[in-house]
Design an enzyme around this catalytic site. Structure first.
Site, PDB file in Angstrom:
ATOM      1  CB  SER A   1      -0.776  -0.493   1.091  1.00 29.19           C
ATOM      2  OG  SER A   1      -0.055  -0.231   2.713  1.00 29.19           O
TER       3      SER A   1
ATOM      4  CG  HIS B   1      -4.379  -1.460  -0.499  1.00 28.23           C
ATOM      5  ND1 HIS B   1      -4.563  -0.602  -0.532  1.00 28.23           N
ATOM      6  CD2 HIS B   1      -3.910  -2.006   0.803  1.00 28.23           C
ATOM      7  CE1 HIS B   1      -4.683   0.402   0.569  1.00 28.23           C
ATOM      8  NE2 HIS B   1      -4.068  -0.328   1.526  1.00 28.23           N
TER       9      HIS B   1
ATOM     10  CE  LYS C   1      -6.888  -0.931   3.077  1.00 31.57           C
ATOM     11  NZ  LYS C   1      -6.211  -2.306   3.850  1.00 31.57           N
TER      12      LYS C   1
HETATM   13  C1  LIG Z   1      -6.425  -2.144   5.131  1.00 32.59           C
HETATM   14  C2  LIG Z   1      -5.642  -3.241   5.156  1.00 32.59           C
HETATM   15  C3  LIG Z   1      -6.230  -4.890   6.223  1.00 32.59           C
HETATM   16  C4  LIG Z   1      -7.439  -4.302   7.183  1.00 32.59           C
HETATM   17  O1  LIG Z   1      -8.801  -4.526   6.226  1.00 32.59           O
HETATM   18  P1  LIG Z   1      -8.993  -3.856   7.345  1.00 32.59           P
HETATM   19  O2  LIG Z   1     -10.898  -4.331   6.882  1.00 32.59           O
HETATM   20  O3  LIG Z   1      -9.353  -2.204   7.162  1.00 32.59           O
HETATM   21  O4  LIG Z   1      -9.080  -4.104   9.050  1.00 32.59           O
HETATM   22  C5  LIG Z   1      -5.939  -5.702   6.029  1.00 32.59           C
HETATM   23  N1  LIG Z   1      -4.746  -5.642   5.193  1.00 32.59           N
HETATM   24  C6  LIG Z   1      -4.141  -5.473   4.891  1.00 32.59           C
HETATM   25  C7  LIG Z   1      -3.054  -5.968   3.454  1.00 32.59           C
HETATM   26  C8  LIG Z   1      -4.490  -4.452   4.080  1.00 32.59           C
HETATM   27  O5  LIG Z   1      -4.171  -3.156   3.432  1.00 32.59           O
END
Ligand SMILES: *Cc1c(COP(=O)(O)O)cnc(C)c1O
Length: 396
Positions: A186, A214, A244
Site C-alpha cells: 500500500s 488493496h 476498501k
Molecule cells: C487495510 C488492510 C487491512 C485491514 O482491512 P480492514 O478491513 O480495514 O480491517 C488488512 N490487510 C491489508 C494488507 C490492508 O491493506
C-alpha cells in the site's frame, strides 16, 4: 485514584511522540467520505481514502442497507456460531466465492480480523512463516499470535525468499511452512510477484497466503491480484477486505471448502465476536453484484489514476514504481514533505504525507489515492495545485 505507573507511562510516551513529530492529530469529516470532503468547514478534494470505486456513498448500497436494517434489524444479535448467521451472510459468502472463483468463503468483521483469525487457525509453534518485510501490520500481528517462527524475507526479493524457504525446509525443524504476502503493497503500489511465489511454494510444498486488501476491486477485473495472475487454484488463502474498494466494512478469506470449514470451526474472531450487522452485509452484497455485472467503475478508476500519474510526472515529480492506482509523489526529506502536505491542504487538496518510519528515511511522500468518482475538473485542479505548490517550494 488512577495508577501512578500508568499515568507516568502515558505522559512520557505521548511527550516522546510529540518531540519526534510522530504525534498524529486526527481530522474529523463533517459528512461523507466522497471525492470531496468537509473538514473544519472547508471543502477539500479527497485523495486519501481507500474508497477506490466510490461505492461508500453509492445510492444502491445505501438503499440496500436501509432495506436490510428495516427487515433484519440493526444488529446481528450473536456470534456466527450461535445464531448470528443470517441468510444474508450466507448469500454474501456464496456470492464472493463465485466472484473469486474459489470453492468457499468465510466473512469476518474486518480485514484486520481475517489475519487475526486465519493464520493462527492453521499455524502454531511447530511451524514457520516466511513473511515479506513490508507486510501490513495486521499480517505481522496475526503471525505473532500464531506463535510460529517468523522468517522475514527482503521485499519482493525472490532469491532471498527461495533461499530462506530452502533453509527452513532442509532444517527439518518445522511441521508446516507458509509464505505470506500482501497482494498489493500500500505504500508504493507495487504488486507481489505471485507467479514466482507460487512456484517456490510448489517446489518446497509450502502453504501460500495472500492478503489482497488493496487488490480486491482493483486488479483482475475486481477479483484481485490472484485472479489477475490466473493463480486462483494455486494460492491456498486469499484474504480480501470489504472496507476498501467494496466500500463498506468487513473482510473475508477465500479458499478450498475444507479450509473454510476449518476456519468456521476453529478461528477465534468467528467464534467469539459478533457478526457484521445486516445493513453492512446487504451493502457488501450489492457492491459485489455491481462488480460482477459492470466493470465501468474499475475502468474509470484506472483511467483516473493514469491521468493523475501522467500529470504529476509531466510536472517533473517522482511518482515511484506503482503498478496500481496508488500514486505516491516522492518529495524527499520529512519536514519538506509535511510542509508540502500542509500547503496542499491550504489550497484545498487532502492528501496525506507519509514519512519515516512508515517509509525509509529521505523518501517522504504524498500518497495520492484517486478514485473512480473523481471528475476531470477535480483532477485538473489537483495537478494545477501541485504545480503551484511545487514551484513555490522550488521542488520542480
Ligand atoms: C487495510 C488492510 C487491512 C485491514 O482491512 P480492514 O478491513 O480495514 O480491517 C488488512 N490487510 C491489508 C494488507 C490492508 O491493506
Amino acid at each position: 485514584m488512577s495508577s501512578q505507573a500508568l499515568e507516568q507511562f502515558l505522559t512520557v510516551n505521548i511527550e516522546d511522540l510529540k518531540t519526534k513529530g510522530l504525534y498524529n492529530v486526527i481530522d474529523t469529516l463533517q459528512g461523507a467520505n466522497g471525492p470531496v470532503i468537509q473538514i473544519d468547514g472547508k471543502s477539500l478534494i479527497n485523495l486519501s481514502s481507500n474508497n477506490y470505486l466510490g461505492l461508500a456513498t453509492d445510492q444502491r448500497l445505501i438503499d440496500a442497507s436501509v432495506k436490510a436494517a428495516q427487515t433484519y434489524g440493526a444488529g446481528a444479535g450473536a456470534v456466527r456460531t450461535i445464531n448470528g448467521t443470517m441468510d444474508l451472510h450466507i448469500e454474501l459468502e456464496d456470492k464472493l466465492a463465485h466472484f473469486k472463483k474459489t470453492e468457499a468463503v468465510i466473512v469476518y468483521q474486518s480485514g484486520f480480523n481475517c489475519n487475526m483469525a486465519a493464520i493462527s487457525a492453521v499455524m502454531d509453534q511447530h511451524d514457520a512463516i516466511l513473511s515479506d518485510e513490508l507486510n501490513h501490520a495486521s499480517i505481522i500481528d496475526g503471525c505473532r499470535l500464531s506463535r510460529a517462527k517468523v522468517i522475514r524475507y527482503k521485499h519482493s526479493d525472490m532469491d532471498d525468499l527461495r533461499q530462506k524457504a530452502k533453509e527452513a525446509t532442509e532444517s527439518g525443524q518445522y511441521h508446516k511452512i507458509m509464505i505470506i504476502t500482501d497482494g498489493v503493497f500500500s505504500m508504493d503500489g507495487d504488486i507481489a510477484k505471485l507467479p514466482e511465489i507460487a512456484k517456490i511454494a510448489e517446489e518446497f510444498d509450502l502453504i501460500t497466503y495472500v492478503d489482497d486488501a488493496h487488490g480486491s476491486g482493483v486488479l483482475g477485473a475486481g477479483a484481485g491480484t490472484v485472479k489477475y495472475f490466473g493463480l486462483s487454484d494455486r494460492i491456498d488463502f486469499q484474504i480480501g477486505t470489504l472496507s476498501k474498494a467494496i466500500g463498506v466494512v468487513g473482510g473475508y478469506v477465500a479458499g478450498k471448502k475444507q479450509l473454510i470449514e476449518w476456519l468456521k470451526l476453529r478461528s477465534r474472531p468467528f467464534l467469539f465476536s459478533t457478526s457484521l450487522p445486516p445493513a453492512a452485509i446487504a451493502a457488501c452484497s450489492t457492491s459485489v453484484d455491481i462488480l460482477i455485472s459492470d466493470t465501468e467503475l474499475i475502468e474509470k478508476l484506472w483511467a483516473n489514476s493514469k491521468e493523475l500519474k501522467h500529470g504529476l510526472s509531466q510536472l517533473g515529480y517522482d511518482v515511484g514504481q506503482s503498478e496500481t492506482p496508488i500514486t505516491p509523489c516522492i518529495i524527499g526529506d520529512e519536514v519538506t514533505t509535511q510542509q508540502f502536505s500542509r500547503r496542499l491542504y491550504e489550497e484545498g487538496i487532502y492528501a496525506k504525507a507519509i514519512v519515516f518510519p512508515t517509509v525509509p528515511k529521505g523518501t517522504g511522500r504524498i500518497r495520492n489515492m484517486p478514485t473512480a468518482v473523481h471528475t476531470k475538473e477535480m483532477l485538473d485542479q489537483v495537478i494545477s495545485v501541485y504545480e503551484k505548490v511545487g514551484k513555490e517550494m522550488k521542488l520542480i
